[in-house]
Design a protein around this motif. Structure first.
Motif, mmCIF file in Angstrom:
data_model
loop_
_atom_site.group_PDB
_atom_site.id
_atom_site.type_symbol
_atom_site.label_atom_id
_atom_site.label_comp_id
_atom_site.label_asym_id
_atom_site.label_seq_id
_atom_site.Cartn_x
_atom_site.Cartn_y
_atom_site.Cartn_z
ATOM 1 N N ASP A 26 0.853 -1.191 0.000
ATOM 2 C CA ASP A 26 0.000 0.000 0.000
ATOM 3 C C ASP A 26 0.886 1.238 0.000
ATOM 4 O O ASP A 26 1.652 1.467 0.932
ATOM 5 C CB ASP A 26 -0.903 -0.014 1.233
ATOM 6 N N SER A 27 0.767 2.055 -1.032
ATOM 7 C CA SER A 27 1.608 3.249 -1.162
ATOM 8 C C SER A 27 1.082 4.443 -0.364
ATOM 9 O O SER A 27 1.751 5.468 -0.274
ATOM 10 C CB SER A 27 1.737 3.649 -2.632
ATOM 11 N N LEU A 28 -0.103 4.316 0.193
ATOM 12 C CA LEU A 28 -0.713 5.368 1.007
ATOM 13 C C LEU A 28 -1.329 4.670 2.215
ATOM 14 O O LEU A 28 -2.545 4.507 2.295
ATOM 15 C CB LEU A 28 -1.779 6.092 0.179
ATOM 16 N N GLY A 66 8.119 -0.711 5.186
ATOM 17 C CA GLY A 66 9.254 0.016 4.636
ATOM 18 C C GLY A 66 9.157 0.331 3.157
ATOM 19 O O GLY A 66 10.164 0.635 2.518
ATOM 20 N N LEU A 67 7.949 0.266 2.610
ATOM 21 C CA LEU A 67 7.761 0.543 1.184
ATOM 22 C C LEU A 67 7.905 2.028 0.875
ATOM 23 O O LEU A 67 7.594 2.871 1.713
ATOM 24 C CB LEU A 67 6.352 0.128 0.754
ATOM 25 N N PRO A 68 8.305 2.351 -0.354
ATOM 26 C CA PRO A 68 8.216 3.746 -0.780
ATOM 27 C C PRO A 68 6.732 4.136 -0.832
ATOM 28 O O PRO A 68 5.884 3.317 -1.194
ATOM 29 C CB PRO A 68 8.821 3.749 -2.173
ATOM 30 N N THR A 69 6.430 5.345 -0.430
ATOM 31 C CA THR A 69 5.039 5.799 -0.414
ATOM 32 C C THR A 69 4.879 7.046 -1.275
ATOM 33 O O THR A 69 5.823 7.783 -1.520
ATOM 34 C CB THR A 69 4.573 6.106 1.019
ATOM 35 N N GLN A 70 3.654 7.253 -1.704
ATOM 36 C CA GLN A 70 3.352 8.403 -2.544
ATOM 37 C C GLN A 70 3.141 9.638 -1.682
ATOM 38 O O GLN A 70 2.808 9.547 -0.502
ATOM 39 C CB GLN A 70 2.135 8.116 -3.402
ATOM 40 N N ASP A 71 3.335 10.813 -2.296
ATOM 41 C CA ASP A 71 3.153 12.064 -1.564
ATOM 42 C C ASP A 71 1.983 12.870 -2.116
ATOM 43 O O ASP A 71 1.881 14.069 -1.895
ATOM 44 C CB ASP A 71 4.439 12.882 -1.555
ATOM 45 N N ASN A 72 1.093 12.180 -2.868
ATOM 46 C CA ASN A 72 -0.104 12.835 -3.384
ATOM 47 C C ASN A 72 -1.219 11.801 -3.477
ATOM 48 O O ASN A 72 -1.027 10.649 -3.103
ATOM 49 C CB ASN A 72 0.175 13.486 -4.744
ATOM 50 N N GLY A 73 -2.355 12.188 -3.981
ATOM 51 C CA GLY A 73 -3.479 11.267 -4.100
ATOM 52 C C GLY A 73 -3.662 10.689 -5.486
ATOM 53 O O GLY A 73 -4.717 10.140 -5.777
ATOM 54 N N ASN A 74 -2.643 10.802 -6.351
ATOM 55 C CA ASN A 74 -2.807 10.428 -7.750
ATOM 56 C C ASN A 74 -1.948 9.263 -8.239
ATOM 57 O O ASN A 74 -2.246 8.706 -9.281
ATOM 58 C CB ASN A 74 -2.490 11.629 -8.647
ATOM 59 N N THR A 96 14.633 0.050 0.803
ATOM 60 C CA THR A 96 15.328 1.313 1.097
ATOM 61 C C THR A 96 16.013 1.864 -0.154
ATOM 62 O O THR A 96 16.308 3.055 -0.210
ATOM 63 C CB THR A 96 16.374 1.118 2.219
ATOM 64 N N ARG A 97 16.240 1.024 -1.161
ATOM 65 C CA ARG A 97 16.847 1.478 -2.413
ATOM 66 C C ARG A 97 15.845 2.213 -3.297
ATOM 67 O O ARG A 97 16.210 2.783 -4.318
ATOM 68 C CB ARG A 97 17.420 0.292 -3.170
ATOM 69 N N HIS A 98 14.565 2.191 -2.936
ATOM 70 C CA HIS A 98 13.523 2.753 -3.792
ATOM 71 C C HIS A 98 12.777 3.923 -3.129
ATOM 72 O O HIS A 98 11.666 4.223 -3.516
ATOM 73 C CB HIS A 98 12.522 1.658 -4.161
ATOM 74 N N THR A 99 13.379 4.555 -2.164
ATOM 75 C CA THR A 99 12.674 5.602 -1.423
ATOM 76 C C THR A 99 12.416 6.858 -2.235
ATOM 77 O O THR A 99 11.617 7.694 -1.838
ATOM 78 C CB THR A 99 13.449 5.981 -0.146
#
Length: 152
Positions: A26-28, A66-74, A96-99
């Protein structure tokens, strides 16, 4: 791999056949995004019980940390694609390589657009098998249920 559309947000379920568990991406992060995962698994099981080992409905669902997450809703759909791409490799993923995915999103979108317009694979070439599978299954579906599986 099951991309799931939950509450206007794309998430990913990946079944581990050997370990008999699901990984949830889950990215959000939001507990509400887990709400219909069992429904998606039941749909998959009911549609393809004859080709799936055992009862996948009862497998535990582990949230991948520890997943990379999105910083918007799109960008949830693109994050699901990137999770799939990274997960298709043989080695365990070091998240951590994909942050920097959120920061790199304009470049990632441009690559996807360019590859789509030229007919190239959606992301990196090493992942064709998984994306070809999704293409054959109709990955553009708008319903919340996963695309039905087909035998080869």
């Amino acid at each position: 791999m099951i991309p799931c559309h939950v509450a206007s947000h794309w998430v990913l379920l990946v079944g581990n056949l050997k370990g008999k568990y699901w990984d949830f991406y889950d990215s959000l992060p939001n507990p509400m995004h887990r709400s219909s995962l069992r429904e998606n698994i039941r749909f998959l099981h009911g549609d393809r019980a004859e080709v799936l080992p055992g009862d996948i409905i009862d497998w535990p669902i582990h949230t991948v940390e520890g997943l990379p997450t999105q910083d918007n809703g799109n960008d949830c759909g693109i994050f699901v694609m990137k999770y799939m791409e990274a997960s298709l490799g043989k080695d365990r993923v070091d998240w951590t390589r994909h942050t920097s995915w959120a920061k790199e999103m304009p470049r990632i979108r441009a690559e996807i657009q360019q590859n789509h317009s030229t007919g190239a694979p959606p992301l990196q070439s090493g992942c064709n098998q998984g994306f070809d599978f999704l293409s054959r299954q109709g990955h553009r579906r708008s319903s919340t249920a996963p695309a039905p599986l087909r035998r080869s």
